[in-house]
Design an enzyme around this catalytic site. Structure first.
Site, PDB file in Angstrom:
ATOM      1  CD  GLU A 121     -67.785 -12.324 -81.084  1.00  0.00           C
ATOM      2  OE1 GLU A 121     -67.490 -12.526 -82.273  1.00  0.00           O
ATOM      3  OE2 GLU A 121     -68.586 -11.430 -80.733  1.00  0.00           O
TER       4      GLU A 121
ATOM      5  CG  HIS B 175     -65.923  -7.430 -81.879  1.00  0.00           C
ATOM      6  ND1 HIS B 175     -66.709  -6.387 -82.279  1.00  0.00           N
ATOM      7  CD2 HIS B 175     -66.758  -8.312 -81.275  1.00  0.00           C
ATOM      8  CE1 HIS B 175     -67.969  -6.608 -81.897  1.00  0.00           C
ATOM      9  NE2 HIS B 175     -68.025  -7.769 -81.306  1.00  0.00           N
TER      10      HIS B 175
ATOM     11  CG  HIS C 250     -69.764 -14.535 -85.263  1.00  0.00           C
ATOM     12  ND1 HIS C 250     -70.439 -13.925 -86.299  1.00  0.00           N
ATOM     13  CD2 HIS C 250     -69.887 -13.696 -84.195  1.00  0.00           C
ATOM     14  CE1 HIS C 250     -70.943 -12.763 -85.877  1.00  0.00           C
ATOM     15  NE2 HIS C 250     -70.622 -12.598 -84.604  1.00  0.00           N
TER      16      HIS C 250
END
Ligand SMILES: *[C@@H]1O[C@H](CO)[C@@H](O)[C@H](O)[C@H]1NC(C)=O
Length: 251
Positions: A134, A74, A138
């Site tokens: 993502e 993930h 992040h």
């Protein structure tokens, strides 16, 4: 016998700790305080130690996605040392890219691994959006991968190293094999305690395991970082959400 298997698998995990992408080892790490961990008082500056010093490798088990014998990813999420999230908009507005699919296609072997081990559960046509999310939320928050931390930065190396690092950690802490060695295999139902202890005895730290409606959903592994790019497992700061038994479905 159980103990020696667990020991053997922790040794297997330890023996590959130096196998992170080589481009990372040529960065500023030489001038970092040796072996100082992120989130400790001796942690060095932002290129040595991630400013958000607790890194979460989030692996998922999604029926129909990825190899039958592998967890997929993930994300790799940098959190504050107490486990706080970094926010939705990421940490560097100059490195928000909208087309991660074509950026990653610029690196053949990485792109191949991305499609195998990091598929969107919404289907391949969503991969680019998933990876862009993502990265933006992040990846831009991993301060050790900022372009200024490279001695000779080439375009998108930060992106390649972010995803490459996560894939390497996924391979290194191969949850499917770890569970398999403890006789925990897809198609069965296992006590949440046994499931968690199998991972804990192989990796040496407490994972966070999450479930949805009794089915296994995700396994989170937590790390501190030293020498710029070496990931050292640490206990989860959060509780697992599974209770009683965990259904580990066949893919
Ligand atoms: C492709 O990605 C890998 C994984 O991060 C990295 O080690 C390698 O340097 C990249 N290749 C190029 C040409 O940038």
């Amino acid at each position: 016998m159980k103990f020696s298997l667990a020991l053997a698998s922790s040794l297997a995990v330890l023996s590959v700790t130096s196998a992170l992408p080589t481009s990372l080892t040529t960065r500023a790490a030489d001038s970092c305080p040796a072996n100082a961990l992120s989130c400790s008082s001796t942690a060095g500056g932002s290129c040595c130690s991630p400013t958000n010093g607790l890194l979460l490798l989030v692996a998922q088990w999604v029926e129909g996605y990825g190899p039958d014998n592998a967890f997929t990813l993930h994300g790799l999420w940098p959190d504050t040392c107490s486990g706080g999230q970094t926010g939705n908009s990421g940490c560097d507005s100059t490195r928000q890219y909208s087309d991660l699919e074509s950026i990653l296609q610029g690196n053949d072997s990485l792109y191949k691994d991305m499609t195998t081990y990091w598929p969107s559960y919404k289907g391949a046509s969503n991969n680019g959006d998933f990876w862009s999310h993502e990265w933006g939320k992040h990846g831009t928050c991993v301060s050790t991968l900022a372009p200024k931390c490279y001695s000779s930065y080439t375009k998108y190396q930060d992106v390649y190293d972010y995803f490459g690092t996560a894939l390497k950690l996924r391979q290194q802490y191969d949850l499917y094999s770890i569970l398999n060695q403890a006789n925990i295999t897809p198609g069965g139902s296992y006590s949440a305690d046994d499931f968690e202890s199998a991972i804990q005895s192989a990796v040496g730290v407490k994972p966070k395991v999450t479930c949805s409606g009794g089915n296994l959903e995700e396994v989170w592994l937590y790390f501190h970082v030293k020498n710029g790019n070496q990931y050292v497992p640490t206990d989860s700061v959060d509780s697992s959400t599974c209770s009683g038994s965990i259904n580990y479905p066949n893919k």
